[in-house]
Structures are given as C-alpha cells and as structure tokens.
Write a protein that holds these residues in place. Structure first.
Motif, PDB file in Angstrom:
ATOM      1  N   VAL A 155       0.822  -1.201   0.000  1.00  0.00           N
ATOM      2  CA  VAL A 155       0.000   0.000   0.000  1.00  0.00           C
ATOM      3  C   VAL A 155       0.861   1.259   0.000  1.00  0.00           C
ATOM      4  CG1 VAL A 155      -1.811   1.244   1.238  1.00  0.00           C
ATOM      5  CG2 VAL A 155      -1.759  -1.254   1.293  1.00  0.00           C
ATOM      6  N   ASP A 156       1.957   1.198   0.783  1.00  0.00           N
ATOM      7  CA  ASP A 156       2.652   2.439   1.086  1.00  0.00           C
ATOM      8  C   ASP A 156       4.163   2.279   0.942  1.00  0.00           C
ATOM      9  OD1 ASP A 156       2.727   5.033   1.689  1.00  0.00           O
ATOM     10  OD2 ASP A 156       2.144   4.857   3.787  1.00  0.00           O
ATOM     11  N   ALA A 157       4.605   1.828  -0.218  1.00  0.00           N
ATOM     12  CA  ALA A 157       6.028   1.586  -0.420  1.00  0.00           C
ATOM     13  C   ALA A 157       6.787   2.898  -0.503  1.00  0.00           C
ATOM     14  CB  ALA A 157       6.237   0.774  -1.687  1.00  0.00           C
ATOM     15  N   GLY A 158       8.047   2.868  -0.074  1.00  0.00           N
ATOM     16  CA  GLY A 158       8.885   4.061  -0.114  1.00  0.00           C
ATOM     17  C   GLY A 158       8.948   4.742   1.232  1.00  0.00           C
ATOM     18  N   VAL A 159       9.433   5.973   1.201  1.00  0.00           N
ATOM     19  CA  VAL A 159       9.641   6.721   2.434  1.00  0.00           C
ATOM     20  C   VAL A 159       8.666   7.883   2.483  1.00  0.00           C
ATOM     21  CG1 VAL A 159      11.302   8.074   3.754  1.00  0.00           C
ATOM     22  CG2 VAL A 159      12.089   6.114   2.424  1.00  0.00           C
ATOM     23  N   ARG A 160       8.043   8.044   3.637  1.00  0.00           N
ATOM     24  CA  ARG A 160       7.151   9.185   3.808  1.00  0.00           C
ATOM     25  C   ARG A 160       7.571   9.960   5.046  1.00  0.00           C
ATOM     26  NH1 ARG A 160       2.079  10.425   2.057  1.00  0.00           N
ATOM     27  NH2 ARG A 160       1.903   8.414   1.025  1.00  0.00           N
ATOM     28  N   VAL A 161       8.021  11.182   4.825  1.00  0.00           N
ATOM     29  CA  VAL A 161       8.415  12.070   5.925  1.00  0.00           C
ATOM     30  C   VAL A 161       7.292  13.077   6.083  1.00  0.00           C
ATOM     31  CG1 VAL A 161      10.134  13.750   6.711  1.00  0.00           C
ATOM     32  CG2 VAL A 161      10.862  11.797   5.335  1.00  0.00           C
ATOM     33  N   SER A 162       6.656  13.093   7.255  1.00  0.00           N
ATOM     34  CA  SER A 162       5.511  13.980   7.431  1.00  0.00           C
ATOM     35  C   SER A 162       5.735  14.961   8.572  1.00  0.00           C
ATOM     36  CB  SER A 162       4.230  13.182   7.724  1.00  0.00           C
ATOM     37  OG  SER A 162       4.215  11.991   6.990  1.00  0.00           O
ATOM     38  N   ASN A 163       5.751  16.237   8.239  1.00  0.00           N
ATOM     39  CA  ASN A 163       5.788  17.335   9.213  1.00  0.00           C
ATOM     40  C   ASN A 163       6.844  17.159  10.281  1.00  0.00           C
ATOM     41  OD1 ASN A 163       2.618  16.456   8.699  1.00  0.00           O
ATOM     42  ND2 ASN A 163       3.124  18.590   8.189  1.00  0.00           N
ATOM     43  N   VAL A 164       8.034  16.756   9.875  1.00  0.00           N
ATOM     44  CA  VAL A 164       9.094  16.514  10.852  1.00  0.00           C
ATOM     45  C   VAL A 164       9.710  17.827  11.310  1.00  0.00           C
ATOM     46  CG1 VAL A 164      11.478  15.697  11.059  1.00  0.00           C
ATOM     47  CG2 VAL A 164       9.693  14.150  10.247  1.00  0.00           C
ATOM     48  N   SER A 165       9.865  17.958  12.628  1.00  0.00           N
ATOM     49  CA  SER A 165      10.582  19.113  13.160  1.00  0.00           C
ATOM     50  C   SER A 165      11.601  18.629  14.171  1.00  0.00           C
ATOM     51  CB  SER A 165       9.612  20.098  13.811  1.00  0.00           C
ATOM     52  OG  SER A 165       8.967  19.475  14.890  1.00  0.00           O
ATOM     53  N   LYS A 166      12.671  19.412  14.275  1.00  0.00           N
ATOM     54  CA  LYS A 166      13.740  19.033  15.198  1.00  0.00           C
ATOM     55  C   LYS A 166      14.477  20.283  15.654  1.00  0.00           C
ATOM     56  CE  LYS A 166      16.730  16.522  17.374  1.00  0.00           C
ATOM     57  NZ  LYS A 166      16.329  15.687  18.514  1.00  0.00           N
ATOM     58  N   SER A 167      14.691  20.389  16.961  1.00  0.00           N
ATOM     59  CA  SER A 167      15.469  21.505  17.495  1.00  0.00           C
ATOM     60  C   SER A 167      16.637  20.955  18.290  1.00  0.00           C
ATOM     61  CB  SER A 167      14.611  22.375  18.404  1.00  0.00           C
ATOM     62  OG  SER A 167      13.474  22.832  17.702  1.00  0.00           O
ATOM     63  N   LYS A 169      19.639  11.865   9.154  1.00  0.00           N
ATOM     64  CA  LYS A 169      19.785  11.086  10.380  1.00  0.00           C
ATOM     65  C   LYS A 169      18.431  10.752  11.000  1.00  0.00           C
ATOM     66  CE  LYS A 169      24.422  12.428  11.685  1.00  0.00           C
ATOM     67  NZ  LYS A 169      25.215  13.426  12.396  1.00  0.00           N
ATOM     68  N   VAL A 170      17.480  11.647  10.839  1.00  0.00           N
ATOM     69  CA  VAL A 170      16.140  11.348  11.340  1.00  0.00           C
ATOM     70  C   VAL A 170      15.559  10.172  10.554  1.00  0.00           C
ATOM     71  CG1 VAL A 170      13.768  12.195  11.485  1.00  0.00           C
ATOM     72  CG2 VAL A 170      15.650  13.645  12.245  1.00  0.00           C
ATOM     73  N   VAL A 171      15.725  10.203   9.225  1.00  0.00           N
ATOM     74  CA  VAL A 171      15.204   9.110   8.404  1.00  0.00           C
ATOM     75  C   VAL A 171      15.939   7.808   8.722  1.00  0.00           C
ATOM     76  CG1 VAL A 171      14.837   8.290   6.041  1.00  0.00           C
ATOM     77  CG2 VAL A 171      14.512  10.701   6.578  1.00  0.00           C
ATOM     78  N   ALA A 172      17.237   7.923   9.063  1.00  0.00           N
ATOM     79  CA  ALA A 172      18.023   6.728   9.386  1.00  0.00           C
ATOM     80  C   ALA A 172      17.712   6.196  10.780  1.00  0.00           C
ATOM     81  CB  ALA A 172      19.515   7.044   9.277  1.00  0.00           C
ATOM     82  N   GLY A 173      16.984   6.993  11.580  1.00  0.00           N
ATOM     83  CA  GLY A 173      16.690   6.572  12.943  1.00  0.00           C
ATOM     84  C   GLY A 173      17.852   6.828  13.887  1.00  0.00           C
ATOM     85  N   LEU A 174      18.823   7.626  13.454  1.00  0.00           N
ATOM     86  CA  LEU A 174      19.982   7.903  14.312  1.00  0.00           C
ATOM     87  C   LEU A 174      19.679   9.005  15.306  1.00  0.00           C
ATOM     88  CD1 LEU A 174      22.755   7.689  11.578  1.00  0.00           C
ATOM     89  CD2 LEU A 174      22.281   6.027  13.382  1.00  0.00           C
ATOM     90  N   ILE A 175      18.756   9.907  14.954  1.00  0.00           N
ATOM     91  CA  ILE A 175      18.259  10.856  15.944  1.00  0.00           C
ATOM     92  C   ILE A 175      16.730  10.894  15.852  1.00  0.00           C
ATOM     93  CG2 ILE A 175      20.278  12.354  16.200  1.00  0.00           C
ATOM     94  CD1 ILE A 175      19.306  14.177  14.162  1.00  0.00           C
TER      95      ILE A 175
END
Ligand code: ATP
Ligand code: MG
Lengths: 266, 288
Positions: A6-18, A57-63
């Motif tokens: 249904v949802d192949a690939g990467v989906r980044v939604s409204n990511v914020s980081k400070s 790094k967020v997508v990699a799960g490192l942060i």
C-alpha cells in the motif's frame, strides 16, 4: 507485509527538530514533509548548516525528531531498522581497517542476522566486482584509494538489499575528477538496481545527474524551499552533462539556491 | 563538463581503478629487512652502551665500595646461575600473574564503564583515590594482611597495572569511529555485536598504549612488594635488599641487571605482539 504494498517508499511527514538547551533552542528542521517513491532517487541540496544531515539522520533513525513522523514502507523507522531495510553511506567511508574489503562488505550480513531471513541478499563478491573492486576484495581499506574505499562503502550498503539507501555527501572527500567518476559509477549501478535513495549533496551537477527530484532546502530554520523535478531521460550517461536540458536545470537549481541563500553567491 | 564525454561509466570506473592502483599503499605482508640490521640504526646505541660501560668501570675501579666492576657482576652471575634463575622465575611469576590479573580487571572495568556512565561516575573517584596512594605505602600493609607469600606481590603488581589499563582502555572504547557506529546502528546491530565488531578491535591501539606503560610498571610493582617482604621469600627484589644489607654489591647489581633484563624482554615481546595485532593501525596512540 501488506502495508508495504500500500505504502512503499519513504514518507516524511511534518518533521521538526530543534537542538540546544531549553533557553537557547535552535530549530534545525521545521515542518519538513517529503516522500520518496520506490526506486526514486531524491537529492537534497542547500546551504551549509540548513539541516540536510539532520534530516538524513532522522530518516536513518539515528536521531529522534521532536515532532512529525517518518515511515519506511509503511512502518516506523525503528521497525525498518530492526528489519535491516535502511542502508547508510556516511560521508567518510567508515570501513573497518582491520577487515578486508570483502569482510567489510559482508559486515551487514553478520550483524542482526535475524533480519536476514527471506531477503534477496547479494553475493558480496559479485557486488564488489560490479563496483570495480573485484581485484581488491582481499585488500585492506588502508591499501585502497579514497575513491575505492567509498565504492566499498556503497557496496556495503547495497549488499543486504535495503529498501531505502541514505547517502550523506558520499563523494565530498574526493577530488573533482575522482568524484565525477564515482558518481557516474553509482549512476550506472543504481540504474540497473533501482532503489529509493535519499542523497545529500553540495554539488549542483551531481544532484541533476543522479536525481529524479531535487529538494532545495533553506536555512534558519531548515525547511524545504522547493522541489525541482529532473526530467532528463534515463538511462543517463556522461553525455547528459552536455545537453541543453542539463544546462537549463543547472540554471534553475542555481537560481533556487541563490534565492534561499538570500542573494548570497553560491 | 569533461573532454572524455564518449567514455561510458564503466570505462571511467576502470580508469579510476588504474589511478587507484598507483596510489595504494604497501601490503601489510610486504617485508623489508629489519631496520636494526643497518649500522646507522644499531651503531649509535652500541657506542652509547660502550661509553657507559667504560665510565662504569672507571668509577668502579677507583671507588670499589660504591659500585662493583662489571666483571665482578658477571662473575657473580656465572658463579651461581641456578640461584639467579630461580629468583628470576619467582619475580617473573609475580609479574605475569599480577599483570595478567590487573590487565584483565582494568579492561573489564573499562568495558563496564564505557557502557554505563553511571558506574563510571560511581566508581572512578574511588579508583583515583586508590591510585594516588603510593604503592610503596600500600605494600607493607598488604604483607601484614596476606603474609609473606605470593599473594601480596600479586596484588601490588596487579594494582600498579590496573590504572593505566583502565584509563587507556576506556579512552579507546570511547574513541569509536562515529560514522561506523552510525552504520552499525542503522543495521540494528546489538550492543554485543557493536562491541565484538567495532569497539573491541577499535580500542586495541589504546590497549597497547596502556600495556606499554603497564608492563614496566609491573616489574616495579613486583620488586617493591619483594623489598617489603625481604628475607622471607625468593625473588630478585628480595635479593637486592638482602645482598645490599650485607654490602654484597655484585649480587645486588646482578639482581638489578636481571630486573632490567626482565623489563626489556617484556617490552620487546609487547612490541612484537603489537606489530602482529595492530598492523592496520597507522599510528601509535599516545598513552595517558
Ligand atoms: N547534535 C547536535 N547538537 C546541536 N546542534 C546540532 C547537532 N547536529 C546538528 N546541529 C546543528 O544543526 C544545524 C544543521 O546541521 P546539519 O549537520 O544537519 O547541517 P547540514 O545541512 O548537513 O550542513 P552541511 O552542509 O555543512 O553538512 C547546524 O547549525 C548544526 O550546528
Ligand atoms: Mg551535513
């Protein structure tokens, strides 16, 4: 996994980081949303310090992001990592100097073995041969040039057949001629092994040559300014550099960068 | 963009390889004649030793109650080799067992501290307090507690080795290649896998730097422990104190020379092992 269909690939939604302490928090990613389809090559370009590496790094799960959500094939980053579906090519090759090139490329197969079951693992030797490292398999990283080391690092990320490949300026440490050769090599390999790729770069020609789409980021706070489609025909070869379409795209991307940098010289 | 626009990607990768081949470094197996065979290397050392020996003889002959002549030392060694050998073995046993315990304990505590900062915060101050206490002061207390047997000697030797091993191993375990660590983490490697494949081999340059400090210290530790328990047990350190008390200078200096030989042997052995284990590391780590 039905979600993958249904949802192949990467989906980044409204990511914020400070980053930073409570008093002096600096917003590095502000409401970043992005999708990378299966087999799509997406580059991220932008001024230094705009948060490209942080996004990767967020997508990699490192942060961990402060807000928003990242899904890989419909599951969380943590689940995707546990399933070894994320391939990472860092800025430096980060090969283990005490292992041969072959054993370095095998490394992903020897950790987290549970996730090896039922996947299309590549033959490390064949893979190295197709990266032009067939003669160097039994050598140690210290005996290889920077370009060869970086190719070995890319082979290491391809060996376990990840769903998404994350590359943070993999060629930035190489000299310009070597860079160009490595990027054409990656282009050729990727065109016959299509994978979702998130590719951070500082080089406009590199982004155009490799990508389906180019994400232009702006800084303070880091955010997506615009996304530029690259509709050059594939498969692409070195000749694409010389085409009018390429030159036109180069102008478009440079203009975009110029604007996000507030008119400063790129 | 490039003048070689007709060449396809494969050809350019082949070209890259050719360029690569020209720049690569020597294979680790490539062997040259050992450096010490060249006179330029050994001659200065040999001259220094010869001059030192000559000066020694001059002083010894003019002041017979200060130091013995070299030939008197040699005669003492040749006169009773079995006695010296037995004492040498006793001290060596203290050094080996004591140092091995200290090395293992120091490394293991470093591993635990590297994984759990809380434990470092809790234990490190105590370790530092123990380590700034002069070992010469601890030794007599240990003799009282454990008697004149081997145990206090093992403990003193282990103690002096422990600290440099702990500090250096900890530094090595912390100084991990963060980019490689990122790769392990995206693969969801377990803590054990990260230790086995990354931290443990990666900390070896630091461990060897620690050993380079620890092994000579181990000989010091064993000798000091023997001084304290002198007269009761064999060992080169005991031999030094008992013979010095009797003003039997040739025996004193023969024992000192053997302690020195032991230190040199240990350090040389370490250098050989280091070369075999750490061929991949391009520089010697500076010990802390
Ligand atoms: N761990 C961190 N702690 C505090 N601040 C951080 C941290 N990581 C990154 N930053 C800050 O976040 C901002 C974005 O950093 P990031 O590395 O993502 O930029 P970038 O776009 O990759 O830059 P470059 O092109 O130079 O690699 C920078 O201002 C940086 O100083
Ligand atoms: Mg960066």
């Amino acid at each position: 996994m039905s979600a993958a269909v249904v949802d192949a690939g990467v989906r980044v939604s409204n990511v914020s980081k400070s980053f930073g302490a409570d008093g002096a928090r600096v917003k590095v990613l502000d409401d970043v949303s992005l999708t990378i389809g299966m087999g799509e090559f997406v580059s991220v370009i932008g001024p230094s310090g705009c948060g490209k590496s942080t996004l990767l790094k967020v997508v990699a799960g490192l942060i961990d992001a402060d807000g928003g959500k990242v899904e890989i094939d419909g599951s969380t980053v943590r689940a995707a990592a546990a399933d070894k579906r994320i391939g990472l090519v860092p800025q430096s090759p980060a090969l283990l100097p005490w292992r041969t090139v072959l054993d370095n490329v095998r490394l992903p197969l020897t950790v987290n073995r549970r996730a090896n079951a039922g996947r299309a693992i590549r033959d490390p030797k064949e893979l190295l041969a197709s990266f032009g490292l067939g003669h160097a398999m039994q050598k140690y990283p210290g005996q290889l040039s920077g370009g060869m080391q970086q190719r070995a690092a890319i082979a290491r990320a391809f060996v376990f057949d990840p769903a998404i490949m994350l590359m943070d300026e993999p060629f930035s440490a190489l000299d310009e001629m070597n860079r160009d050769q490595q990027r054409l090599g990656l282009l050729e390999f990727w065109q016959s092994n299509r994978k979702a790729v998130l590719f951070v770069t500082h080089s406009v020609p590199e982004a155009i040559m490799l990508s389906d789409r180019i994400v232009v980021m702006a800084a303070h706070p880091g955010r997506i300014d615009r996304i530029i489609d690259v509709d050059l025909p594939r498969p692409r070869t070195e000749e694409a550099y010389a085409s009018d379409e390429f030159r036109e795209l180069e102008r478009v991307v440079r203009t975009a960068l110029h604007e996000v940098m507030g008119g400063a010289h790129v | 963009m490039s003048e070689t626009s007709t060449i396809d990607a494969t050809a350019s990768m082949a070209a890259a390889e050719l360029a690569d081949r020209r720049t690569r470094r020597d294979a680790p197996s490539a062997r040259r004649a050992p450096a010490w065979l060249r006179p330029r290397v050994w001659l200065p050392t040999a001259i220094t030793f010869a001059v030192a020996a000559f000066l020694w003889q001059v002083v010894a002959i003019t002041n017979p109650y200060v130091i013995p002549t070299l030939d008197a030392i040699g005669a003492s060694l040749a006169g009773d080799p079995a006695m010296y050998w037995a004492n040498f073995l006793v001290t060596l046993q203290e050094v080996v067992i004591g140092a091995a315990s200290g090395i293992v304990a120091g490394f293991l505590l470093a591993v635990v501290m590297a994984e759990f900062r809380l434990i470092e915060r809790a234990v490190m101050p105590l370790v530092v307090v123990v380590m700034v206490t002069p070992i010469v002061a601890i030794a007599p207390a240990l003799v009282v507690a454990f008697g004149f047997g081997m145990m206090p000697k093992y403990i003193v030797t282990a103690l002096v080795v422990f600290f440099p091993m702990l500090v250096n191993s900890l530094a090595g375990l912390r100084d991990v290649d963060v980019k490689a660590l990122d790769v392990f983490r995206t693969l969801h490697a377990s803590k054990w896998e990260i230790f086995r494949d990354l931290r443990f081999p990666g900390c070896m340059p630091y461990v060897f730097a620690g050993l380079r400090i620890a092994l000579p210290l181990a000989v010091v530790g064993a000798a000091v422990a023997e001084f304290v328990a002198a007269g009761q047990q064999a060992g080169l350190g005991s031999l030094v104190t008992t013979s010095a008390a009797q003003a039997n200078l040739p025996v004193t200096w023969a024992s000192i020379a053997l302690l020195c030989v032991m230190g040199v042997l240990l350090v040389s052995l370490l250098a050989v092992v280091r070369k075999r284990v750490l061929w991949w590391s391009d520089g010697e780590v500076v010990a802390r």
